[in-house]
Design a protein around this motif. Structure first.
Motif, mmCIF file in Angstrom:
data_model
loop_
_atom_site.group_PDB
_atom_site.id
_atom_site.type_symbol
_atom_site.label_atom_id
_atom_site.label_comp_id
_atom_site.label_asym_id
_atom_site.label_seq_id
_atom_site.Cartn_x
_atom_site.Cartn_y
_atom_site.Cartn_z
ATOM 1 N N THR A 1 0.849 -1.192 0.000
ATOM 2 C CA THR A 1 0.000 0.000 0.000
ATOM 3 C C THR A 1 0.889 1.247 0.000
ATOM 4 O O THR A 1 1.978 1.215 0.601
ATOM 5 C CB THR A 1 -0.964 0.019 1.216
ATOM 6 N N PRO A 2 0.489 2.313 -0.718
ATOM 7 C CA PRO A 2 -0.691 2.471 -1.565
ATOM 8 C C PRO A 2 -0.574 1.625 -2.837
ATOM 9 O O PRO A 2 0.520 1.471 -3.382
ATOM 10 C CB PRO A 2 -0.696 3.957 -1.898
ATOM 11 N N TYR A 3 -1.719 1.172 -3.291
ATOM 12 C CA TYR A 3 -1.720 0.258 -4.432
ATOM 13 C C TYR A 3 -3.145 0.167 -4.964
ATOM 14 O O TYR A 3 -4.093 0.037 -4.202
ATOM 15 C CB TYR A 3 -1.250 -1.128 -3.974
ATOM 16 N N GLY A 4 -3.312 0.246 -6.278
ATOM 17 C CA GLY A 4 -4.606 0.006 -6.885
ATOM 18 C C GLY A 4 -5.260 1.241 -7.470
ATOM 19 O O GLY A 4 -4.702 2.343 -7.443
ATOM 20 N N PRO A 5 -6.475 1.076 -7.998
ATOM 21 C CA PRO A 5 -7.197 2.185 -8.615
ATOM 22 C C PRO A 5 -7.669 3.197 -7.568
ATOM 23 O O PRO A 5 -8.141 2.819 -6.498
ATOM 24 C CB PRO A 5 -8.403 1.503 -9.278
ATOM 25 N N HIS A 6 -7.543 4.472 -7.898
ATOM 26 C CA HIS A 6 -8.010 5.555 -7.047
ATOM 27 C C HIS A 6 -8.884 6.479 -7.891
ATOM 28 O O HIS A 6 -8.493 6.886 -8.993
ATOM 29 C CB HIS A 6 -6.836 6.339 -6.455
ATOM 30 N N GLU A 7 -10.067 6.826 -7.373
ATOM 31 C CA GLU A 7 -11.002 7.654 -8.121
ATOM 32 C C GLU A 7 -10.535 9.109 -8.120
ATOM 33 O O GLU A 7 -10.111 9.643 -7.090
ATOM 34 C CB GLU A 7 -12.394 7.553 -7.523
ATOM 35 N N THR A 8 -10.639 9.735 -9.297
ATOM 36 C CA THR A 8 -10.163 11.111 -9.471
ATOM 37 C C THR A 8 -11.340 12.087 -9.458
ATOM 38 O O THR A 8 -12.508 11.688 -9.425
ATOM 39 C CB THR A 8 -9.391 11.230 -10.792
ATOM 40 N N ALA A 9 -11.017 13.373 -9.538
ATOM 41 C CA ALA A 9 -12.042 14.406 -9.412
ATOM 42 C C ALA A 9 -13.048 14.382 -10.556
ATOM 43 O O ALA A 9 -14.177 14.858 -10.407
ATOM 44 C CB ALA A 9 -11.379 15.779 -9.337
ATOM 45 N N ASP A 10 -12.662 13.833 -11.718
ATOM 46 C CA ASP A 10 -13.564 13.788 -12.874
ATOM 47 C C ASP A 10 -14.216 12.417 -13.029
ATOM 48 O O ASP A 10 -14.577 12.010 -14.135
ATOM 49 C CB ASP A 10 -12.829 14.190 -14.148
ATOM 50 N N ASP A 11 -14.345 11.687 -11.911
ATOM 51 C CA ASP A 11 -15.037 10.387 -11.882
ATOM 52 C C ASP A 11 -14.370 9.340 -12.771
ATOM 53 O O ASP A 11 -15.023 8.458 -13.328
ATOM 54 C CB ASP A 11 -16.509 10.543 -12.291
ATOM 55 N N GLN A 12 -13.070 9.451 -12.919
ATOM 56 C CA GLN A 12 -12.283 8.416 -13.582
ATOM 57 C C GLN A 12 -11.390 7.759 -12.526
ATOM 58 O O GLN A 12 -11.500 8.039 -11.336
ATOM 59 C CB GLN A 12 -11.459 9.015 -14.718
ATOM 60 N N THR B 1 -5.660 4.162 8.136
ATOM 61 C CA THR B 1 -5.395 5.603 8.209
ATOM 62 C C THR B 1 -4.846 6.124 6.887
ATOM 63 O O THR B 1 -5.277 7.168 6.380
ATOM 64 C CB THR B 1 -4.371 5.900 9.327
ATOM 65 N N LEU B 2 -3.889 5.392 6.308
ATOM 66 C CA LEU B 2 -3.191 5.873 5.120
ATOM 67 C C LEU B 2 -4.073 5.859 3.871
ATOM 68 O O LEU B 2 -4.098 6.848 3.118
ATOM 69 C CB LEU B 2 -1.939 5.030 4.885
ATOM 70 N N GLU B 3 -4.773 4.775 3.634
ATOM 71 C CA GLU B 3 -5.492 4.648 2.363
ATOM 72 C C GLU B 3 -6.593 5.697 2.193
ATOM 73 O O GLU B 3 -6.709 6.286 1.107
ATOM 74 C CB GLU B 3 -6.015 3.225 2.197
ATOM 75 N N PRO B 4 -7.417 5.989 3.207
ATOM 76 C CA PRO B 4 -8.388 7.078 3.034
ATOM 77 C C PRO B 4 -7.717 8.428 2.768
ATOM 78 O O PRO B 4 -8.248 9.246 2.006
ATOM 79 C CB PRO B 4 -9.145 7.092 4.364
#
Length: 392
Positions: A230-241, A284-287
């Motif tokens: 971690t951190p690892y994986g998809p993260h949602e962006t401000a434009d819903d991507q 704590t970290l991932e959020p």
């Protein structure tokens, strides 16, 4: 040239695992004779009808094969199979437990007439042991080998949509067959082989058994995150991507904090001092990371991740994968020409200049029965008699 020129495979197959194995052998140039039940054929023919009336599964696993309808419950049908087996290099079967032995087409029966044969059994659990009489299908095996309870989100388990247990068995079956052919080339000896879905999937469990053996740790369901990193994986962006990235080393972590997120203070936080600490404090970290990524659009993060040299990518829909620039560059999607029209397919991904791969369309049920019987020496009248007697 084809790697498996002059190799003949006779297959008693059903579903995905053995058919995918023999399709790969067919891709490599083997002549694959698929023996099917008259008027019914392989169950995979009937799962849908999206490919000009044929099923998507049949289109996936049955190219580069000849189809012969043969009633193995009749004496004449068994005799014909023995004639095929006598000339075969490889027999592959994944029928339900005990069926080939009852029909007189198991290894012992074939080895009496072809001692050099390679006979591959693909099964769920193996031909002996406490689970040997159980039928096995992909979803059943995903549950049995722990995949379902370790996959999904914290509030709900999920199966993996791909037939990973079938694909696993097919891959190990192909490897086993190639090893046995190489062994026979050196020693002249045939052999019987067993590949199990259960054993194959256990071999794919990776580091999870070690985390259990050494840390008494069961894998929790963590959705799109990684159990070990971690951190690892998809993260949602401000434009819903989404932007999908992987922090695999301390160097990556430093680059993420300093060059991408512009949060060098995270490097001073003892809770995130190394990967093991970050995983221990992932709640704590991932959020925190998710909130930061959600502040800017996808292109902003893509540019920063690329400049920093951190592994990253997009989260694509299937159509985007099939139309992907790298799919085109690698020439992975090709077409089979059939009487009904072109059938796109994903080509074998092995890249070689020295070898060719076969590309013949999947056969209609029984399409090659007469051709194969003719090659065995049967006359037209004899073939018609066999057909009248429901042998073929």
């Amino acid at each position: 040239m084809f790697a498996l020129d002059d190799i003949t495979v006779v297959s008693l197959e059903s579903g995905v695992s053995a058919p995918l194995c023999t399709r790969m052998l067919g891709d490599f140039g083997a002549e694959v004779i698929k023996v099917e039940r008259p008027d019914v054929g392989d169950v995979n023919r009937h799962w849908d009808s999206v490919v000009y009336g044929d099923s998507s599964a049949h289109a996936w696993v049955d190219r580069n094969k000849l189809s012969v309808e043969l009633n193995l419950k009749s004496e004449d049908g068994t005799a014909i199979f023995h004639e095929l087996a006598e000339e075969a290099d490889v027999i592959v079967q994944n029928y339900s437990p005990g069926v080939v032995e009852r029909l007189g087409v198991g290894y012992e029966d074939v080895a009496e007439i072809n001692e050099d044969v390679i006979y591959l059994n693909v099964s769920g659990y193996g031909r002996d042991g406490p689970y040997s009489d159980r039928k096995a299908y992909d979803m059943v095996m995903q549950g049995e080998t722990g995949l379902i309870l370790m996959n999904g989100s914290p509030d709900a388990p999920a199966k993996i949509p791909l037939s990973v247990c079938d694909i696993n068995a097919a891959t190990y079956g192909t490897i086993a067959t190639l090893l046995a052919l190489f062994h026979r080339e050196r020693t002249g000896e045939g052999q019987e082989l067993d590949v199990t879905m259960f054993g194959g999937m256990l071999s794919w469990l990776g580091y999870f058994p070690h985390k259990y053996w050494h840390n008494d740790e069961q894998p929790e369901r963590i959705g799109m995150r990684h159990h070990l990193l971690t951190p690892y994986g998809p993260h949602e962006t401000a434009d819903d991507q989404y932007v999908n990235f992987a922090i695999l080393s301390e160097a990556h972590w430093e680059l993420l904090c300093e060059a991408v997120l512009e949060r060098p203070d995270l490097l001073e936080d003892e809770r995130f001092a190394d990967n093991e600490s970050r995983v221990a404090n992932r709640d704590t970290l991932e959020p925190l990371i998710e909130d930061l990524i959600a502040e800017q659009p996808r292109d902003y993060w893509a540019e920063r991740l690329a400049e920093a040299g951190i592994p990253w990518g997009d989260v694509n829909q299937l159509d985007e994968v099939l139309d992907h620039p790298q799919t085109e560059h690698l020439d992975l999607v090709k077409e089979l020409e059939t009487e009904d029209g072109p059938v796109p397919y994903v080509d074998n991904p092995i890249d070689t200049d020295a070898l060719e791969f076969a590309a013949e369309p999947m056969p209609d049920l029984g399409e090659h029965t007469d051709e194969v019987l003719d090659a065995l020496g049967y006359s037209d009248d004899e073939i018609e008699t066999l057909r009248a007697n429901d042998v073929v």
